[in-house]
Structures are given as C-alpha cells and as structure tokens.
Design an enzyme around this catalytic site. Sequence first.
Site, mmCIF file in Angstrom:
data_model
loop_
_atom_site.group_PDB
_atom_site.id
_atom_site.type_symbol
_atom_site.label_atom_id
_atom_site.label_comp_id
_atom_site.label_asym_id
_atom_site.label_seq_id
_atom_site.Cartn_x
_atom_site.Cartn_y
_atom_site.Cartn_z
ATOM 1 N N CYS A 39 0.838 -1.195 0.000
ATOM 2 C CA CYS A 39 0.000 0.000 0.000
ATOM 3 C C CYS A 39 0.877 1.250 0.000
ATOM 4 O O CYS A 39 1.966 1.271 0.563
ATOM 5 C CB CYS A 39 -0.933 0.016 1.210
ATOM 6 S SG CYS A 39 -2.125 1.387 1.153
ATOM 7 N N ASP A 41 0.302 3.832 1.595
ATOM 8 C CA ASP A 41 0.194 4.433 2.936
ATOM 9 C C ASP A 41 1.586 4.731 3.502
ATOM 10 O O ASP A 41 2.458 3.870 3.494
ATOM 11 C CB ASP A 41 -0.554 3.439 3.853
ATOM 12 C CG ASP A 41 -0.973 4.068 5.167
ATOM 13 O OD1 ASP A 41 -0.095 4.614 5.878
ATOM 14 O OD2 ASP A 41 -2.170 4.022 5.493
ATOM 15 N N ARG A 43 2.643 4.863 6.312
ATOM 16 C CA ARG A 43 3.031 4.078 7.495
ATOM 17 C C ARG A 43 3.497 2.671 7.145
ATOM 18 O O ARG A 43 3.788 1.875 8.039
ATOM 19 C CB ARG A 43 1.846 4.008 8.475
ATOM 20 C CG ARG A 43 1.414 5.368 8.996
ATOM 21 C CD ARG A 43 0.036 5.308 9.631
ATOM 22 N NE ARG A 43 -0.996 4.979 8.643
ATOM 23 C CZ ARG A 43 -2.294 4.849 8.935
ATOM 24 N NH1 ARG A 43 -2.702 5.014 10.177
ATOM 25 N NH2 ARG A 43 -3.162 4.545 7.989
ATOM 26 N N HIS A 95 -2.328 -4.102 4.787
ATOM 27 C CA HIS A 95 -2.150 -3.683 6.187
ATOM 28 C C HIS A 95 -3.500 -3.392 6.825
ATOM 29 O O HIS A 95 -4.412 -2.899 6.165
ATOM 30 C CB HIS A 95 -1.225 -2.468 6.282
ATOM 31 C CG HIS A 95 -1.802 -1.207 5.705
ATOM 32 N ND1 HIS A 95 -2.361 -0.224 6.498
ATOM 33 C CD2 HIS A 95 -1.925 -0.782 4.431
ATOM 34 C CE1 HIS A 95 -2.794 0.753 5.712
ATOM 35 N NE2 HIS A 95 -2.551 0.445 4.456
ATOM 36 N N CYS A 98 -6.289 -0.099 6.677
ATOM 37 C CA CYS A 98 -6.073 0.473 5.337
ATOM 38 C C CYS A 98 -7.243 1.389 4.965
ATOM 39 O O CYS A 98 -8.402 0.954 4.918
ATOM 40 C CB CYS A 98 -5.925 -0.644 4.304
ATOM 41 S SG CYS A 98 -5.548 -0.039 2.644
HETATM 42 CO CO CO Z 1 -3.612 1.124 2.844
#
Ligand code: CO
Length: 211
Positions: A39, A41, A43, A95, A98
């Site tokens: 992803c 993302d 993080r 994750h 998400c």
């Molecule tokens: Co995500």
Amino acid sequence: MDDLFARNRAWAERMRARDPEFFSRLARQQAPRLLWIGCADSRVPANQLLDLDPGTVFVHRNIANLVVHTDINMLSVLQFAVEALQVEHVVVCGHYGCGGVRAAMADRQLGLIDNWLRHIKDVYDQHGAELAEIADPGRREDRLVELNVLHQTLHVARSTVVQNAWARGRRLEVHGWVYSIADGLLRDLGYRVRRPEEIGAVYRMVGEGIT
Ligand code: CO
C-alpha cells in the site's frame, strides 16, 4: 524542504561510514531478491519495516496494494522484476487499518478513487456472506484487508508474466502478507501460490513457443 536535503546528506554519510563501498557497489547493479507490492500508505514503508538496505527489495506501491491486470505500471514492474531481476518471490502485503479498504466498505463517493477502490468492492461482494457474519466492524474490516491480499496474490500468479516464468521452469513464489500498523509486525497469511495448478483452470494459458 531544505531539512530533507540535510537529512539525506547525513544519512548518506552514515551509510558510507558503515560501509565505504555501499554506494559504489549499488551504482554498478541492483540484485533484489524480492518484489514487494504494498500500500502507498506512508506508514507502510517496505524497506524500513523489513529493516533492509537499499538494493534489496524491488517495490511497487499503490492505494490498497491492488494488482489490476490492466495496470501497465504494475505489469511493467512485475515483468522487470521477474524477467530482468530474476526475483524468486513476490510479496503482496496489505495492512490493517487500510484507508482504501475502509473507503471501499463505505457507501460515500470520494471521487476518481472510487473507480480504483471498486476492485475491493468486488472482493467485498464476492465474500459478502462470510463478511456479514462478522459482527464486529473492526474485525470485518480486518478480514476484508486479508481477503483483498488473497485476491491480489492470485492476480499476480495469474498474470502471463508469472505463468511464463513457471513454464520456463523458474522458481517463483507469490506470498500474501499483512502488516499491522499498531505493533509494526508482519504476519504471513499463508496465501502462497507456487504452481500453475493453484491459479484456477480458467486463468491458465500456454504461451507461444512455451510448452
Ligand atoms: Co492502505
């Protein structure tokens, strides 16, 4: 933004202090053993959470770690990783928490991204009965994160790139993992595709000149 360049200089200096040949070696070639599809993302940074240096992981990231079989970007990354870099492992890593999966479970339009997240809605719909039985909304979302990984793992394995690598006798495994932002730990979901027999008869194709 200037701070970013200062941080970069300090980092490069630390790397050189640890291993004077580090950058000159990398400049000659990369030899990653793994393609990571994760992803976007902020993080979920692949190298950092695996504690691996540059040069070790070939990375493709997008919103909700989707493998869409018409995505020329993903397909190019996959082909290069498998055929040029000769990676033996492809990891699809989702994750928990998400935002893409969460948005796909909701019924509010967000704009252009709805058309991307539609792929997750298809997974949601396909597993609607199982998901409806999970009373806790957080747990239901976590399960969809896992099911999304399962489907994207299969999508990788069903690509002509992977099928052709197998047909050439190459060892290539596709893995489905999930990462928890809450504790920083990876979990192997046990979704593993290693052979053409595992991708479903409908998706199996024999390439020209490949038997
Ligand atoms: Co995500």
